[in-house]
Design a protein around this motif. Structure first.
Motif, PDB file in Angstrom:
ATOM      1  N   ALA A   1       0.860  -1.182   0.000  1.00  0.00           N
ATOM      2  CA  ALA A   1       0.000   0.000   0.000  1.00  0.00           C
ATOM      3  C   ALA A   1       0.896   1.231   0.000  1.00  0.00           C
ATOM      4  O   ALA A   1       2.098   1.139   0.264  1.00  0.00           O
ATOM      5  N   PRO A   2       0.327   2.398  -0.294  1.00  0.00           N
ATOM      6  CA  PRO A   2       1.127   3.620  -0.188  1.00  0.00           C
ATOM      7  C   PRO A   2       1.701   3.783   1.220  1.00  0.00           C
ATOM      8  O   PRO A   2       1.011   3.503   2.207  1.00  0.00           O
ATOM      9  N   VAL A   3       2.954   4.210   1.294  1.00  0.00           N
ATOM     10  CA  VAL A   3       3.631   4.374   2.583  1.00  0.00           C
ATOM     11  C   VAL A   3       3.739   5.857   2.902  1.00  0.00           C
ATOM     12  O   VAL A   3       4.186   6.646   2.045  1.00  0.00           O
ATOM     13  N   PRO A   4       3.355   6.262   4.096  1.00  0.00           N
ATOM     14  CA  PRO A   4       3.467   7.679   4.452  1.00  0.00           C
ATOM     15  C   PRO A   4       4.913   8.164   4.383  1.00  0.00           C
ATOM     16  O   PRO A   4       5.833   7.448   4.769  1.00  0.00           O
ATOM     17  N   GLU A   5       5.095   9.372   3.903  1.00  0.00           N
ATOM     18  CA  GLU A   5       6.423   9.979   3.901  1.00  0.00           C
ATOM     19  C   GLU A   5       6.705  10.578   5.280  1.00  0.00           C
ATOM     20  O   GLU A   5       5.828  10.675   6.122  1.00  0.00           O
TER      21      GLU A   5
ATOM     22  N   ASN B   1       8.186   9.407  11.848  1.00  0.00           N
ATOM     23  CA  ASN B   1       7.395   9.113  13.040  1.00  0.00           C
ATOM     24  C   ASN B   1       8.345   9.177  14.228  1.00  0.00           C
ATOM     25  O   ASN B   1       9.380   8.498  14.237  1.00  0.00           O
ATOM     26  N   ASP B   2       8.017  10.003  15.205  1.00  0.00           N
ATOM     27  CA  ASP B   2       8.953  10.258  16.314  1.00  0.00           C
ATOM     28  C   ASP B   2       9.380   8.974  17.011  1.00  0.00           C
ATOM     29  O   ASP B   2      10.558   8.792  17.337  1.00  0.00           O
ATOM     30  N   LYS B   3       8.432   8.088  17.247  1.00  0.00           N
ATOM     31  CA  LYS B   3       8.741   6.853  17.965  1.00  0.00           C
ATOM     32  C   LYS B   3       9.693   5.973  17.158  1.00  0.00           C
ATOM     33  O   LYS B   3      10.656   5.417  17.691  1.00  0.00           O
ATOM     34  N   ILE B   4       9.442   5.868  15.866  1.00  0.00           N
ATOM     35  CA  ILE B   4      10.300   5.063  14.994  1.00  0.00           C
ATOM     36  C   ILE B   4      11.681   5.704  14.855  1.00  0.00           C
ATOM     37  O   ILE B   4      12.711   5.026  14.940  1.00  0.00           O
ATOM     38  N   TYR B   5      11.695   7.019  14.644  1.00  0.00           N
ATOM     39  CA  TYR B   5      12.979   7.694  14.430  1.00  0.00           C
ATOM     40  C   TYR B   5      13.851   7.639  15.682  1.00  0.00           C
ATOM     41  O   TYR B   5      15.074   7.465  15.592  1.00  0.00           O
ATOM     42  N   LYS B   6      13.221   7.745  16.834  1.00  0.00           N
ATOM     43  CA  LYS B   6      13.973   7.690  18.088  1.00  0.00           C
ATOM     44  C   LYS B   6      14.648   6.334  18.255  1.00  0.00           C
ATOM     45  O   LYS B   6      15.781   6.236  18.747  1.00  0.00           O
TER      46      LYS B   6
ATOM     47  N   ARG C   1      15.256   6.169  11.306  1.00  0.00           N
ATOM     48  CA  ARG C   1      14.802   5.916   9.939  1.00  0.00           C
ATOM     49  C   ARG C   1      13.537   6.734   9.667  1.00  0.00           C
ATOM     50  O   ARG C   1      12.720   6.971  10.571  1.00  0.00           O
ATOM     51  N   THR C   2      13.374   7.143   8.410  1.00  0.00           N
ATOM     52  CA  THR C   2      12.082   7.671   7.989  1.00  0.00           C
ATOM     53  C   THR C   2      11.087   6.511   7.970  1.00  0.00           C
ATOM     54  O   THR C   2      11.470   5.335   8.072  1.00  0.00           O
ATOM     55  N   ILE C   3       9.807   6.837   7.773  1.00  0.00           N
ATOM     56  CA  ILE C   3       8.795   5.773   7.747  1.00  0.00           C
ATOM     57  C   ILE C   3       9.041   4.797   6.596  1.00  0.00           C
ATOM     58  O   ILE C   3       9.060   3.577   6.803  1.00  0.00           O
ATOM     59  N   PRO C   4       9.264   5.263   5.345  1.00  0.00           N
ATOM     60  CA  PRO C   4       9.549   4.303   4.266  1.00  0.00           C
ATOM     61  C   PRO C   4      10.805   3.480   4.527  1.00  0.00           C
ATOM     62  O   PRO C   4      10.841   2.278   4.222  1.00  0.00           O
ATOM     63  N   GLN C   5      11.843   4.111   5.069  1.00  0.00           N
ATOM     64  CA  GLN C   5      13.070   3.371   5.370  1.00  0.00           C
ATOM     65  C   GLN C   5      12.822   2.310   6.441  1.00  0.00           C
ATOM     66  O   GLN C   5      13.341   1.190   6.363  1.00  0.00           O
TER      67      GLN C   5
END
Length: 604
Positions: free
Chosen positions: A265-269, A272-277, A281-285
Motif C-alpha cells: 500500500a502507499p507508505v506515508p512519507e 514518526n517520532d517513535k520510529i525515528y527515536k 529511519r524515515t517511515i519508508p526506510q
C-alpha cells in the motif's frame, strides 16, 4: 571544484542505477508468469458405507425460553453437525423423550426442573451412556435429586467468577493455561466435589469449572459455567464433547495462515517520532529496512506463508472517477509484491481505498468512512484496483479479498463478485464486534460458491484473550488464522503504545508458540487454505469404534484428510493413514485413502 564534480557524477550514477534497477524489476516482473494458478483438486471419491457403520448420535435438549440455551444449542449444532460431522437430534425441554438410542445426551439449559423425564436420562447414563451438562444447572427439585450423581458433595449457591485455570489439555496443546482477565466470566455453583471426580478446569480462584464423574456404567460431565453461550468458546465445547467416549475422532482443516492487510500500500512519507527515536529511519526506510526484514525472518524461522492484501490509495473517494494519487505506490507494490510471491506467499485485494463497501447507515461505529451511493460505483472501484494490480502483475490472478475494517455489506459483496471475476475466497472475522456490523463468517462454502475463510485473531501483541482464541480455533478447526497491518506501529491505540522492538518481540513469541505447540499445522496461503476447506467441507466421514481398532470410512474423500483422535490407549499400528502424537493422549490422523484403520491397545 574537481571534488564537487566527482561527487555530483557519483550521485548521478547512483540515481541512474536505482532507476535502472526499478525499471529492470518492472520488466522482469511483467515478463514473469506470476500466475496464481487454481489447483485442481479433482472429484471426490465416493464409497459405500457398510450398513453396520453409523455416525455417533447426539441428543441436544434445549429450552426455547432461555436465551442462553438457544445460543448454546446453536453452537452445538455447528460444532457437532457442521464441523465434527456427527448426527444430532434436537429436542425441546417440553417434549417427552422416548428414544434413548444415543451415544451422548447433552443438556443445554440451566432450569433443569423443566426437564420432565430426567430420571430416564439419568438411567441412560447409569446404563453406559454419557450425559453432558453444557451449562451450569440451577438449584431446584431436580438438582437436589441428582447432584450427588454429578459428583457434587455440597453446594452453596451461585458465584460470579472470573478467569480460568486448565488442569488438563481440554484444549489441544494447552494444559496449564491460566488467566484472571474479564474475557472469561461465569455464573457458577460454589461446589465441593467427591474425591473420585476428575477436574479438567477451575476458575482462577479454584472453583471447579469442568469435571467428569463416573456414574454406574456411564459418565456424567459437568461444565459449571455460562460461557458456553459465547462463540469464542466453541473450541472449549469441542474439547468437552471429545471427553464423551474413550476414543473420539473428528475431522479438521489443518492449516495456519497469516494475513497482512493494507500491504502493499502507499507508505506515508516523513518521520514518526517513535520510529525515528528507536531506529533513526524515515517511515519508508523503517518499513523497508526493519519491519519487512523482521517479517521475512519470522516467515523463514517459523514456517509462515503470508497472504498480503493490496490497497491502491488512501483517499476517501466513493464517487467516480477513481484514480491513483501516489506515484510511488506502484513501486511499493512492485518491490514488496514480488518478495511476497518469492517467499511462497499470495497477493489478494483489500480495496481501491480503505472505504468499506457499505451504503449509508450500514456501519454502526463512527470510523470516519464515507458511504457509497450505489453498488455500481462500488463495482467501478473494485475494477480499478484489479487493473492497478494487473499494471504491475499482468499475469497474476487475484482470488482472495479482505474487506476494509472487516466490514462488507450485501451490496458490497455483490460488487466484489462483479468487479473481481476470479474471486474465490472472502476472509472476514469469525467473531463479531460489539456493534455487529463486521463481516462475520463460519468456515464454509456459501451458496453462491464463494469460500468463506474467516480470521480468528489479530495483532502483534501477545494477550491472554488472543491466545485463548487461538487455542479454541486450533482445537475445533485445526486452524490458526491471524492478521496484522504494517501501520499498526503508527497507531498508538493499535500498537498499545509500544515500540516496534516490543511489538516484534511479542509477535515472534506468538509465532514461536504456534510453531512449538502446533508444528503439525500446514503453512498455507489463503487460496491453499480454501482448497483444504473444500476437501474438509465436502468430506463425509463415518467412524466405527472397536475395542482395539478404529475404522475411518470417508465418503467424498480427497487426499489427504486430517482428523484429531483423542484416546488414552496406545497406538500399535495403522493402515492407509499416518498417525502423529501431537499432545498427551491426542493424535493427528492423516487419512491417505477412503478407508483407514488404527489399531490400539490398553496402556499398562
Amino acid at each position: 571544484m574537481y571534488k564537487k564534480s566527482i561527487i555530483l557524477i557519483l550521485l548521478g550514477l547512483i540515481f541512474t542505477a536505482g532507476i535502472f534497477q526499478i525499471t529492470r524489476l518492472d520488466i522482469i516482473n511483467k515478463a514473469t508468469k506470476n500466475v496464481n494458478v487454481a489447483k485442481e483438486i479433482g472429484d471426490p471419491i465416493k464409497i459405500n458405507i457398510p450398513s453396520h457403520v453409523n455416525k455417533e448420535k447426539f441428543l441436544i435438549i434445549y429450552d426455547e425460553m432461555e436465551s442462553g440455551s438457544l445460543k448454546i444449542r446453536g453452537h452445538l449444532n455447528k460444532i457437532l453437525k457442521k464441523y465434527m460431522k456427527k448426527n444430532i437430534v434436537e429436542v425441546s425441554v417440553n417434549e417427552h423423550i422416548e428414544d434413548f438410542h444415543y451415544d451422548t445426551i447433552i443438556i443445554a439449559l440451566e432450569y433443569i426442573d423443566n426437564i420432565k423425564n430426567l430420571e430416564n436420562i439419568m438411567n441412560f447414563a447409569q446404563g453406559g451412556g454419557t450425559l453432558i451438562f453444557m451449562e451450569r444447572p440451577l438449584d431446584g427439585e431436580n438438582f437436589n435429586k441428582i447432584h450427588e450423581s454429578l459428583g457434587i458433595v455440597d453446594h452453596k449457591g451461585l458465584l460470579d467468577i472470573r478467569g480460568i485455570k486448565l488442569k488438563e489439555n481440554i484444549l489441544i496443546g494447552v494444559k496449564e493455561f491460566q488467566s484472571n482477565e474479564e474475557f472469561i466470566e461465569n455464573s457458577s455453583m460454589d461446589v465441593i466435589l467427591n474425591d473420585k471426580s476428575r477436574v479438567y478446569a477451575t476458575s482462577y480462584d479454584d472453583i471447579p469449572l469442568l469435571w467428569s464423574n463416573n456414574y454406574g456404567h456411564g459418565k456424567i460431565i459437568v461444565f459449571n459455567g455460562t460461557i458456553t453461550n459465547e462463540k469464542l468458546n466453541t473450541g472449549l465445547m469441542a474439547g468437552i464433547i471429545s471427553l464423551s467416549r474413550e476414543d473420539f475422532i473428528y475431522p479438521i482443516i489443518n492449516c495456519k495462515l497469516v494475513h497482512i492487510d493494507d500491504f502493499p500500500a502507499p507508505v506515508p512519507e516523513g518521520i514518526n517520532d517513535k520510529i525515528y527515536k528507536e531506529y533513526a529511519r524515515t517511515i519508508p526506510q523503517f518499513y523497508r529496512e526493519i519491519w519487512w526484514g523482521d517479517m521475512l525472518k519470522f516467515s523463514k524461522k517459523y514456517n509462515i506463508k503470508y497472504t498480503s492484501y493490496i490497497i491502491e490509495t488512501y483517499n476517501d473517494r466513493v464517487r467516480e472517477p477513481f484514480s491513483q494519487d501516489d506515484p510511488k505506490a506502484k513501486n511499493y507494490l512492485l518491490i514488496y509484491g514480488r518478495e511476497v510471491l518469492k517467499h511462497g506467499g499470495e497477493i489478494g485485494i483489500h480495496g481501491y481505498n480503505h472505504q468499506s463497501l457499505a451504503p449509508e447507515g450500514y456501519i454502526k461505529e463512527d470510523l470516519g468512512y464515507n458511504p457509497w451511493d450505489s453498488e455500481e460505483t462500488m463495482v467501478g472501484a473494485v475494477k480499478e484496483v484489479i487493473n492497478y494490480g494487473h499494471s504491475v502483475f499482468p499475469h497474476y490472478t487475484f482470488r482472495t479479498y479482505v474487506p476494509p475494517s472487516n466490514i462488507l455489506s450485501p451490496e458490497g459483496r455483490r460488487a466484489i463478485k462483479k468487479g473481481m471475476p476470479h474471486l474465490k475466497i472472502i476472509s472476514g472475522l469469525y467473531l463479531k464486534n460489539y456493534t455487529g456490523d463486521v463481516y462475520e463468517q463460519e468456515f464454509e462454502i456459501s451458496e453462491d460458491g464463494i469460500i468463506e475463510f474467516p480470521r480468528l485473531t489479530y495483532g502483534y501483541t501477545k494477550r491472554a484473550d488472543e491466545l485463548w482464541t487461538i487455542y479454541n480455533g486450533v482445537s475445533l478447526f485445526g486452524v490458526f488464522s491471524h492478521f496484522i497491518h504494517p501501520d499498526d506501529i503508527l497507531d498508538t491505540h493499535r500498537s498499545d503504545g509500544k515500540s516496534w522492538s516490543e511489538l516484534s518481540k511479542e509477535f515472534e513469541e506468538i509465532q514461536e508458540e504456534i510453531y512449538k505447540k502446533y508444528g503439525w499445522l500446514r503453512a498455507n496461503t489463503t487460496s491453499e487454505a480454501g482448497i483444504n476447506l473444500i476437501k474438509y467441507e465436502e468430506a463425509d466421514p463415518y467412524i466405527k469404534y472397536g475395542e482395539n481398532e478404529i475404522e475411518i470410512y470417508c465418503n467424498n474423500f480427497r487426499p489427504n484428510m486430517y482428523f484429531i483422535l483423542r484416546t488414552n490407549k496406545a497406538i500399535k499400528k495403522f493402515e492407509n493413514c499416518k498417525v502423529q502424537n501431537i499432545d498427551e493422549g491426542i493424535y493427528l490422523i492423516q487419512l491417505e485413502d477412503s478407508k483407514g484403520t488404527i489399531y490400539t491397545e490398553k496402556k499398562e
